[in-house]
Scaffold this active site. Structure first.
Site, PDB file in Angstrom:
ATOM      1  N   SER A  95      31.756  43.667  48.440  1.00 24.94           N
ATOM      2  CA  SER A  95      31.826  43.543  49.903  1.00 24.94           C
ATOM      3  C   SER A  95      31.913  44.949  50.470  1.00 24.94           C
ATOM      4  CB  SER A  95      33.075  42.756  50.320  1.00 24.94           C
ATOM      5  OG  SER A  95      33.080  41.480  49.759  1.00 24.94           O
ATOM      6  N   LYS A 170      29.299  38.461  55.363  1.00 24.62           N
ATOM      7  CA  LYS A 170      30.622  38.539  54.728  1.00 24.62           C
ATOM      8  C   LYS A 170      31.670  39.077  55.717  1.00 24.62           C
ATOM      9  CE  LYS A 170      33.852  39.004  51.539  1.00 24.62           C
ATOM     10  NZ  LYS A 170      34.534  37.935  50.858  1.00 24.62           N
ATOM     11  N   LYS A 238      40.310  46.994  54.176  1.00 27.84           N
ATOM     12  CA  LYS A 238      38.984  47.587  53.956  1.00 27.84           C
ATOM     13  C   LYS A 238      37.897  46.796  54.690  1.00 27.84           C
ATOM     14  CE  LYS A 238      36.804  46.060  50.541  1.00 27.84           C
ATOM     15  NZ  LYS A 238      35.776  45.084  50.192  1.00 27.84           N
TER      16      LYS A 238
HETATM   17  P1  NAD Z   1      39.153  44.937  41.768  1.00 26.97           P
HETATM   18  O1  NAD Z   1      39.791  46.138  42.366  1.00 26.97           O
HETATM   19  O2  NAD Z   1      39.991  43.958  41.007  1.00 26.97           O
HETATM   20  O3  NAD Z   1      37.935  45.376  40.795  1.00 26.97           O
HETATM   21  C1  NAD Z   1      37.056  46.444  41.053  1.00 26.97           C
HETATM   22  C2  NAD Z   1      36.637  47.026  39.708  1.00 26.97           C
HETATM   23  O4  NAD Z   1      35.709  48.096  39.961  1.00 26.97           O
HETATM   24  C3  NAD Z   1      37.821  47.637  38.930  1.00 26.97           C
HETATM   25  O5  NAD Z   1      37.851  47.106  37.617  1.00 26.97           O
HETATM   26  C4  NAD Z   1      37.508  49.126  38.941  1.00 26.97           C
HETATM   27  O6  NAD Z   1      37.955  49.815  37.793  1.00 26.97           O
HETATM   28  C5  NAD Z   1      35.987  49.109  39.015  1.00 26.97           C
HETATM   29  N1  NAD Z   1      35.445  50.406  39.464  1.00 26.97           N
HETATM   30  C6  NAD Z   1      35.830  51.156  40.517  1.00 26.97           C
HETATM   31  N2  NAD Z   1      35.099  52.303  40.563  1.00 26.97           N
HETATM   32  C7  NAD Z   1      34.249  52.248  39.507  1.00 26.97           C
HETATM   33  C8  NAD Z   1      33.250  53.132  39.010  1.00 26.97           C
HETATM   34  N3  NAD Z   1      32.999  54.308  39.624  1.00 26.97           N
HETATM   35  N4  NAD Z   1      32.565  52.772  37.914  1.00 26.97           N
HETATM   36  C9  NAD Z   1      32.818  51.591  37.263  1.00 26.97           C
HETATM   37  N5  NAD Z   1      33.762  50.727  37.689  1.00 26.97           N
HETATM   38  C10 NAD Z   1      34.462  51.045  38.785  1.00 26.97           C
HETATM   39  O7  NAD Z   1      38.400  44.201  42.981  1.00 26.97           O
HETATM   40  P2  NAD Z   1      37.929  42.670  43.049  1.00 26.97           P
HETATM   41  O8  NAD Z   1      39.036  41.846  43.606  1.00 26.97           O
HETATM   42  O9  NAD Z   1      37.270  42.287  41.778  1.00 26.97           O
HETATM   43  O10 NAD Z   1      36.847  42.779  44.224  1.00 26.97           O
HETATM   44  C11 NAD Z   1      35.563  43.332  44.023  1.00 26.97           C
HETATM   45  C12 NAD Z   1      34.781  43.153  45.322  1.00 26.97           C
HETATM   46  O11 NAD Z   1      34.690  41.750  45.611  1.00 26.97           O
HETATM   47  C13 NAD Z   1      35.448  43.819  46.531  1.00 26.97           C
HETATM   48  O12 NAD Z   1      34.464  44.353  47.380  1.00 26.97           O
HETATM   49  C14 NAD Z   1      36.183  42.674  47.210  1.00 26.97           C
HETATM   50  O13 NAD Z   1      36.361  42.878  48.592  1.00 26.97           O
HETATM   51  C15 NAD Z   1      35.229  41.520  46.918  1.00 26.97           C
HETATM   52  N6  NAD Z   1      35.859  40.191  46.895  1.00 26.97           N
HETATM   53  C16 NAD Z   1      37.080  39.991  46.310  1.00 26.97           C
HETATM   54  C17 NAD Z   1      37.659  38.725  46.336  1.00 26.97           C
HETATM   55  C18 NAD Z   1      39.015  38.469  45.722  1.00 26.97           C
HETATM   56  O14 NAD Z   1      39.613  37.410  46.001  1.00 26.97           O
HETATM   57  N7  NAD Z   1      39.551  39.338  44.893  1.00 26.97           N
HETATM   58  C19 NAD Z   1      36.992  37.665  46.966  1.00 26.97           C
HETATM   59  C20 NAD Z   1      35.733  37.887  47.513  1.00 26.97           C
HETATM   60  C21 NAD Z   1      35.180  39.148  47.473  1.00 26.97           C
END
Ligand code: NAD
Length: 294
Positions: A95, A170, A238
């Site tokens: 997102s 979104k 964010k």
């Molecule tokens: P998270 O923080 O749990 O996971 C993000 C991952 O990205 C981490 O494992 C991190 O190490 C990795 N990362 C960051 N920089 C990196 C890089 N340079 N290279 C490789 N890996 C890297 O976040 P999440 O909850 O999994 O969310 C991911 C996306 O999905 C976000 O944009 C969030 O807004 C969206 N989202 C989350 C949810 C939720 O309920 N958690 C629901 C819908 C959408």
């Protein structure tokens, strides 16, 4: 099919597991080794970098926190565009700001890489079940090429328009969720202060016009004082930042979003950044000096 997957957090891990279950070969990368190990244990194969993934996969999915992470992973040193060959498809499911999707897509196009933005709604439970709502922006022909693979992770996959339209959709989703949680908390504080049991209020109104998926999911958490994420306050900050920036860019006033953003910012300062966004209740509990509990 061989699929590259970058970003193995709360969402990425279950999404990878569903791709594996559907019989795909998945090559993964994350900067956190424990996250890589978790999906390798389930059958994924680890790559050394985003570039290495792009060197061997013609379809790459990214699931990263925000716009700067996507720009780094795709356009930065050791990133996807250093390894990708012409015709590779990049599906960014993070997102992020719609404008950032457009910028990254432009860089991809210059290298012959086809990109769509495909953020999701539904959170970890639906990521685990493979029933996410997936909203897609970008070229329709590319969308049709990957639709079935997205269907492995989602119950609904909708093409919303040109590149960035998925993330615009979104943002609309995130505005509705944030304002809805705040409205629920405000109303439940009113009834609590007036001496009516919140569970009875919930039972009485959830089937009427005020009822919502948000109310059904969040009231049981709030009344139990359970603010384990779920979707973190910091991630919602964010998203609302991206919504406000986008709104200012296109001339859409977002007064309710701005108000809830200030509540979230205060909660972050109270040490609640990693709590579920249902902790907006704690903002009301602080200003009303009363807890909403069953
Ligand atoms: P998270 O923080 O749990 O996971 C993000 C991952 O990205 C981490 O494992 C991190 O190490 C990795 N990362 C960051 N920089 C990196 C890089 N340079 N290279 C490789 N890996 C890297 O976040 P999440 O909850 O999994 O969310 C991911 C996306 O999905 C976000 O944009 C969030 O807004 C969206 N989202 C989350 C949810 C939720 O309920 N958690 C629901 C819908 C959408």
């Amino acid at each position: 099919m061989k699929i590259g997957f970058i970003g193995l957090g709360i969402m990425g891990k279950p999404m990878v597991r569903n791709l594996l279950k559907a019989g795909h070969e998945v090559v993964v990368f994350d900067v956190i080794q424990a996250n890589v190990d978790a999906v390798v244990a389930d059958g994924a194969r680890a790559a050394a970098s985003s570039k290495a993934i792009a060197e061997e996969c013609k379809l790459i999915i990214t699931m990263l926190p925000n716009s700067p992470h996507v720009k780094t992973v795709v356009c930065g040193a050791g990133g996807v565009l250093e390894g990708a060959t012409e015709g590779t498809i990049l599906v960014d499911m993070s997102s992020i700001a719609p404008l950032a999707s457009q910028e990254v897509c432009k860089a991809c196009t210059e290298k012959g890489v086809k990109m769509i933005d495909a953020p999701v709604s539904g959170g970890e439970p639906k990521a685990i079940d493979g029933t996410l709502s997936i909203m897609v922006g970008g070229d329709e022909a590319v969308f049709n090429e990957v639709k079935d693979i997205l269907g492995v992770m989602g119950a609904s996959v909708v093409h919303c328009g040109d590149i960035g339209a998925g993330n615009t959709t979104k943002l609309a989703n995130q505005v509705i969720v944030a304002v809805n949680i705040a409205a629920v908390c405000e109303a439940f504080m009113l009834s609590t202060k007036a001496g009516v049991d919140p569970i009875r209020v919930f039972d009485a109104i959830k089937g009427g016009l005020a009822g919502s998926t948000v109310m059904n999911a969040k009231v049981p958490m709030i009344t139990a004082g359970n603010f384990k994420p779920g979707f973190k306050i910091d991630l919602h900050i964010k998203d609302l930042n991206n919504a406000l920036e986008t709104g200012h860019g296109v001339g859409a006033p977002l007064p309710l979003t701005a108000t809830v953003q200030e509540m979230l910012q205060m909660l972050h300062n109270m040490g609640e950044g990693q709590s579920d966004h249902s902790a907006i209740a704690k903002y009301y509990e602080k200003i009303a000096d009363t807890q909403i509990r069953a």
